[in-house]
Design an enzyme around this catalytic site. Structure first.
Site, PDB file in Angstrom:
ATOM      1  N   SER A   1       9.339  -2.646   4.478  1.00 31.12           N
ATOM      2  CA  SER A   1      10.557  -3.107   3.830  1.00 31.12           C
ATOM      3  C   SER A   1      11.281  -2.002   3.062  1.00 31.12           C
ATOM      4  O   SER A   1      12.407  -2.214   2.582  1.00 31.12           O
ATOM      5  CB  SER A   1      10.212  -4.238   2.851  1.00 31.12           C
ATOM      6  OG  SER A   1       9.280  -3.797   1.872  1.00 31.12           O
TER       7      SER A   1
ATOM      8  N   LYS B   1      13.968   1.881  -4.416  1.00 28.28           N
ATOM      9  CA  LYS B   1      13.991   0.646  -3.641  1.00 28.28           C
ATOM     10  C   LYS B   1      14.426  -0.525  -4.514  1.00 28.28           C
ATOM     11  O   LYS B   1      13.959  -0.678  -5.645  1.00 28.28           O
ATOM     12  CB  LYS B   1      12.599   0.396  -3.061  1.00 28.28           C
ATOM     13  CG  LYS B   1      12.471  -0.822  -2.167  1.00 28.28           C
ATOM     14  CD  LYS B   1      11.033  -0.942  -1.675  1.00 28.28           C
ATOM     15  CE  LYS B   1      10.844  -2.138  -0.760  1.00 28.28           C
ATOM     16  NZ  LYS B   1       9.445  -2.243  -0.287  1.00 28.28           N
TER      17      LYS B   1
ATOM     18  N   SER C   1       4.859  -1.126   4.047  1.00 30.76           N
ATOM     19  CA  SER C   1       6.288  -1.022   3.714  1.00 30.76           C
ATOM     20  C   SER C   1       6.752   0.368   3.323  1.00 30.76           C
ATOM     21  O   SER C   1       7.951   0.621   3.289  1.00 30.76           O
ATOM     22  CB  SER C   1       6.629  -2.011   2.590  1.00 30.76           C
ATOM     23  OG  SER C   1       6.625  -3.332   3.075  1.00 30.76           O
TER      24      SER C   1
END
Length: 635
Positions: free
Chosen positions: A345, A270, A369
């Site tokens: 996210s 990420k 997330s």
């Protein structure tokens, strides 16, 4: 259609005895299994397979009991012609015997949902149910991503019952035993199906020389070239560095070197986590040209175990939101329906794992997330117990930009944690262990019970916070998974709840929401919310004295359609993820099925502080009962 015999050894085609089937003295209005199979054009390939080998005559000649009964899950021609199997590039042993049950004629109504059946190969297959459909599947089907559906049930023949199926039943493809990879038969003609094996399986295959790290990497790059322009999950690539590292990894294997658990495995991270020498933006336009100066501890742990960093995945800006969209790289789409969000996210991370563009991912989770994207993309995700994984290496938080400052990657709150996203629960545990190895002090977690059925599991799916119940389309999938868990023998209590009285769920959520946004609060506000959090944690600890885990929702609805806003924040609907995260508890999301609209959704298995191994093991078991990871349509 040409049957590709490369996937079957000669001996394994001896499923049905010609002595049993060919020579049965039957009446004019009764057909044997073999007679029926060879008289129906839908099964011409199966007929040719059974007649193609003289060894068939000797396999069951000792069984002369003409009254013997059998159950056959008969793959139709489409099953043999299925590209997902034809391209697998792996030798599968005992495949035909894995379709036959000796001594029993079992009707489709007698097949028990989640029940196990012993096949002629002495391996188990499992019956799965979804709606009015029944499926018969082996562990190998979960690895490849196909679940055989019974499309022609209860065909009565003299010597038993035939159920036509639309995919081949596959025994376990990659564990020890007769159905494992056979490097003597591997000819280098691998296919992209290996992209969808678990990380553990891929790493084992590389160590055993079944395929190379460079093989896997090049297939992954081809997959990114094909899929990523549509979903926009991978935003930065280091192809040169990855190829060099893969070649070095293969040289080490050839030299017989002792290698790590993840040796030669390409992975992505990420973009909220810092990576040395690679663009690390957190999706923030203010960091559009920031090159990481060192690896976040969890990234370093993966590299130390031999993994190869291929690139970075898209994130919501500064990890803030429930839709993966930012001004730097744009919006990420869900591979199950590109008009919808994969969540956020860590949405890019979940899409990369789901579509085989990465072997595994490292995401971050504060208010859901990791958990929301895992649920919306049909993979496994784990938010660890707070602080057992080093909470360092975040590029930025709260919109703060700290160019040139030594603490650029050490801005953090007291909820967020890095965690793994993967295609198997086994991978989650391995990756979590590697992450914990970077902690300043040794971390030891309690082991789960050997017998998963000894667990006491509470289920809380009907609660509402801020008047947002779980929508009916999602609830059907969650309830089915819970029912399958209960039918399997696990103790399930649908009425057990933590006793938070006199505190309301809305109050707990409001404290969690404020703790989730610490940069908008004064220290006095934070201290008050933290005081209340500790009271809630005490109530959770009391509850977990009596229960091993509790199942609660992730989000109350299926993946929503895209929003054009960059900072779409659905925190008001993420009550359950915030509710759990603010209490420092571990939470694991398994893939459990699809809504009537064909979209993945899930719940989270939550455990006591430090109960990570129990929640990951429980999640793995639940996934196995409900079909496990499936390849999305766009893969």
């Amino acid at each position: 259609m040409i049957f590709n015999s490369r996937y079957f050894s000669v001996a394994t085609l001896a499923m049905i005895s010609f002595g049993t089937i060919r020579a049965v003295d039957i009446s004019d209005d009764c057909l044997s299994m073999m007679d029926y199979i060879c008289s129906d054009s839908d099964y011409s390939t199966l007929c040719s397979v059974m007649y193609d080998d003289d060894d068939l005559l000797s396999s069951y000649d000792d069984d002369d009991d003409l009254s013997s009964k059998w159950t056959l899950f008969a793959p139709n021609d489409a099953a043999f012609d299925d590209s997902q199997f034809d391209d697998i590039g792996l030798v599968v042993d005992n495949i035909i015997q894995f379709h036959l049950i000796k001594g029993k004629a079992i009707t489709v109504d007698e097949l028990i949902c989640t029940g196990l059946l012993e096949m002629a190969s002495e391996e188990d297959s499992r019956t799965k149910c979804q709606g009015n459909e029944k499926y018969q599947t082996g562990r190998g089907n979960l690895e490849v991503g196909t679940v055989p559906r019974i499309v022609a049930p209860d065909i009565a023949v003299c010597d038993g019952i035939i159920h036509g199926v639309d995919h081949l039943l596959l025994p376990q493809l990659s564990s020890s035993g007769s159905s494992s990879y056979d490097d003597n038969d591997y000819n280098g003609d691998i296919s992209k199906n290996i992209l969808f094996l678990s990380t553990t399986q891929q790493a084992r295959a590389i160590r055993e020389g079944i395929f190379t790290s460079r093989d896997l990497l090049e297939l992954m790059i081809e997959q990114i070239d094909a899929i990523n322009p549509i979903v926009n999950a991978i935003v930065t690539l280091d192809l040169e560095g990855a190829r060099l590292a893969a070649d070095v990894a293969d040289e080490q294997i050839a030299a017989g070197a002792v290698v790590g658990q993840l040796h030669g495995i390409p992975f992505t991270v990420k973009d909220f986590l810092e990576t040395e020498g690679i663009l690390s933006t957190a999706g923030d336009i203010e960091r559009i040209d920031y090159i990481g100066r060192y690896d976040a501890p969890v990234v370093k742990a993966m590299k130390d175990a031999g993994a190869i960093l291929l690139g970075k995945s898209n994130t919501a800006k500064n990890g803030c939101c429930d839709q993966t969209n930012n001004e730097v790289f744009g919006i990420t789409s869900n591979p199950w329906d590109v008009t919808r969000t994969p969540g956020g996210s860590s949405g890019g991370a979940a899409v990369a794992v789901s579509t085989g563009m990465s072997s595994f991912e490292i995401g971050t989770d504060k208010g859901g997330s990791i958990r929301q994207p895992a649920s919306y993309c049909g993979i496994f995700g784990h938010k660890p117990t707070y602080n057992i994984v080093p909470n360092l290496g975040f590029v930025g938080t709260g919109g703060i930009t700290l160019y040139g400052d030594e603490v650029i990657s050490d801005v953090f709150d007291d909820i967020s944690s890095s965690g793994p996203l993967a295609r198997s629960a086994e991978d989650l545990k391995m990756l979590l262990d590697l992450m914990m190895s970077t902690a300043p002090l040794p971390v030891t977690l309690p082991e789960p019970p050997d017998d998963i059925k000894s667990l006491k599991v509470a289920v809380w799916l009907d609660g509402t916070i801020k008047s947002y119940p779980v929508e009916s389309k999602v609830r059907v999938v969650l309830d089915t998974a819970v029912s399958n868990l209960e039918k399997s023998g696990v103790s399930v209590d649908r009425s057990a709840r933590p006793n938070f009285d006199p505190i309301s769920l809305e109050e707990i959520y409001s404290w969690g929401f404020d703790l989730n946004h610490p940069y908008n609060s004064t220290y006095a506000d934070w201290a008050w919310n933290n005081f209340n959090r500790n009271a809630v944690r005490t109530k959770w600890a009391e509850f977990f004295n009596d229960y091993d885990a509790i199942i609660v929702p992730v989000y109350p609805f299926q993946p929503p359609l895209h929003s054009n806003k960059v900072d779409t924040d659905m925190d008001e609907w993420g009550q359950w993820t915030i509710f759990v995260g603010m209490s420092y508890l571990p939470s694991t999301v398994p893939p459990i099925g699809l809504t009537e609209d064909g979209l993945p959704v899930s719940f989270q298995a939550v455990g006591p502080y430090g109960g990570d191994y129990t929640t990951t093991k429980l999640a793995g078991y639940i996934a196995e009962l409900n079909g496990g990871y499936q390849r999305p349509p766009l893969s």
